[in-house]
Design an enzyme around this catalytic site. Structure first.
Site, PDB file in Angstrom:
ATOM      1  N   SER A  38       4.852  -5.775  -8.394  1.00 43.81           N
ATOM      2  CA  SER A  38       4.801  -4.686  -7.420  1.00 43.81           C
ATOM      3  C   SER A  38       6.198  -4.080  -7.221  1.00 43.81           C
ATOM      4  O   SER A  38       6.775  -3.548  -8.157  1.00 43.81           O
ATOM      5  CB  SER A  38       4.186  -5.197  -6.114  1.00 43.81           C
ATOM      6  OG  SER A  38       3.829  -4.132  -5.268  1.00 43.81           O
TER       7      SER A  38
ATOM      8  N   ASP B 160      -7.189  -3.479  -7.964  1.00 41.91           N
ATOM      9  CA  ASP B 160      -5.995  -3.447  -7.122  1.00 41.91           C
ATOM     10  C   ASP B 160      -6.095  -2.242  -6.184  1.00 41.91           C
ATOM     11  O   ASP B 160      -6.153  -1.100  -6.647  1.00 41.91           O
ATOM     12  CB  ASP B 160      -4.764  -3.317  -8.021  1.00 41.91           C
ATOM     13  CG  ASP B 160      -3.444  -3.425  -7.274  1.00 41.91           C
ATOM     14  OD1 ASP B 160      -3.387  -3.014  -6.100  1.00 41.91           O
ATOM     15  OD2 ASP B 160      -2.467  -3.890  -7.892  1.00 41.91           O
TER      16      ASP B 160
ATOM     17  N   HIS C 213      -4.312  -7.229  -6.495  1.00 46.65           N
ATOM     18  CA  HIS C 213      -2.851  -7.163  -6.384  1.00 46.65           C
ATOM     19  C   HIS C 213      -2.231  -8.516  -6.040  1.00 46.65           C
ATOM     20  O   HIS C 213      -1.035  -8.607  -5.793  1.00 46.65           O
ATOM     21  CB  HIS C 213      -2.495  -6.145  -5.292  1.00 46.65           C
ATOM     22  CG  HIS C 213      -1.076  -5.636  -5.354  1.00 46.65           C
ATOM     23  ND1 HIS C 213      -0.623  -4.809  -6.357  1.00 46.65           N
ATOM     24  CD2 HIS C 213      -0.003  -5.829  -4.523  1.00 46.65           C
ATOM     25  CE1 HIS C 213       0.645  -4.511  -6.156  1.00 46.65           C
ATOM     26  NE2 HIS C 213       1.050  -5.120  -5.054  1.00 46.65           N
TER      27      HIS C 213
END
Length: 285
Positions: free
Chosen positions: A148, A225, A258
């Site tokens: 991320s 995600d 995620h």
């Protein structure tokens, strides 16, 4: 005399997981980092993976949740996990999860009140690197990876230092932060309004003008995600890489989100990707 203080030590698989604290002169605060070392007898000169974590994380998230130590011990990879920002009562912060402590974005802030402490790029590339090399004699080949915000960091640090890193991998990275809410908010606060300066910290923009060594890149992105289309959009990087004929692989992972469940599923493949890239690079020399 060393200013590195051992906080934790855990035997895990065929290696040891450590957690340390040291006094950072650059960030002007104490910083923690985690370090995994594989069996020294089997791997006296291991390669080194830098892992950069995402928003709200510290150095524990990857250490505790990714399950990377098993593969790292097998492959002979040491792993260093920095924190994601400076921390402390005297350090500028925000009540928002995506700004301030836990959200350093791996750049050098130039705007107050952030500029005094938020220099995570220089901290990793210079200061923590010196600690890792001098205190632990880790001077072997280096790889970089992250998740991320940390995926953004891995891409930016890797592309800005092609002479240093053998390969780059990322999970759900923010590839084009100058164009998405997370990145715009961070850059406006940390750097100001100059979009030319923003481009220095954006993987898509760096790729557009890239002329360095072609470092192999692997990205895994889950199609479940929730941040995929609003914040991440890895195919923006794919488009530029195709134009440049750059060695980039993006894998869409069906049903994956995620979280660290996704990272733990594919982390072994990422470590193997790094080892294979090193072997390929060595064979070309």
């Amino acid at each position: 005399m060393s200013n590195v203080e051992l906080l934790e030590e855990h035997r895990v698989f065929d290696g040891v997981q450590y957690k340390y604290r040291h006094s950072s002169e650059l960030l002007d605060c104490p910083m923690t980092f985690s370090l995994f070392l594989p069996n020294k007898e089997k791997f006296p000169e291991p390669s080194l993976l830098w892992w950069l974590s995402g928003l709200t994380c510290n150095d524990d998230n990857f250490t505790h949740k990714a399950g990377a130590q098993r593969a790292a011990a097998r492959l002979g990879i040491a792993m260093v996990m920095p924190d994601t920002s400076p921390r402390g009562k005297e350090i500028a912060d925000s009540t928002d999860y995506d700004l301030g402590q836990g959200a350093g974005f791996y750049l050098n802030a130039t705007k107050e009140p952030w500029a005094a402490h938020y220099k995570m790029y220089d901290y990793i590339i210079e200061e923590l690197t010196a600690v890792v090399r001098n205190e632990f004699d880790l001077t072997g080949p280096e790889f970089i990876s992250g998740h991320s915000m940390g995926g953004h960091g891995a891409l930016v640090l890797g592309l800005r230092n092609p002479e240093r890193f053998q390969s780059i991998t990322a999970f759900a990275p923010i590839v084009n932060p100058t164009q998405v809410p997370w990145g715009i908010k961070a850059f406006e606060n940390y750097i100001g309004d100059d979009k030319k300066l923003w481009a220095e910290w954006d993987a898509v923009e760096l790729m557009k003008h890239y002329s360095g060594k072609e470092i192999p890149i692997l990205i895994d992105q889950g199609d479940a995600d929730p941040f995929y289309k609003k914040e991440l959009e890895p195919f923006k990087l794919v488009e530029v890489a195709q134009e440049k004929n750059y060695p980039l692989t993006v894998r869409m992972q069906s049903g994956h989100d995620h979280s660290y469940y996704t990272i733990s599923t594919f982390i072994e493949e990422h470590l193997e990707f790094h080892v294979n890239a090193l072997q390929n690079n060595t064979s070309k020399e």
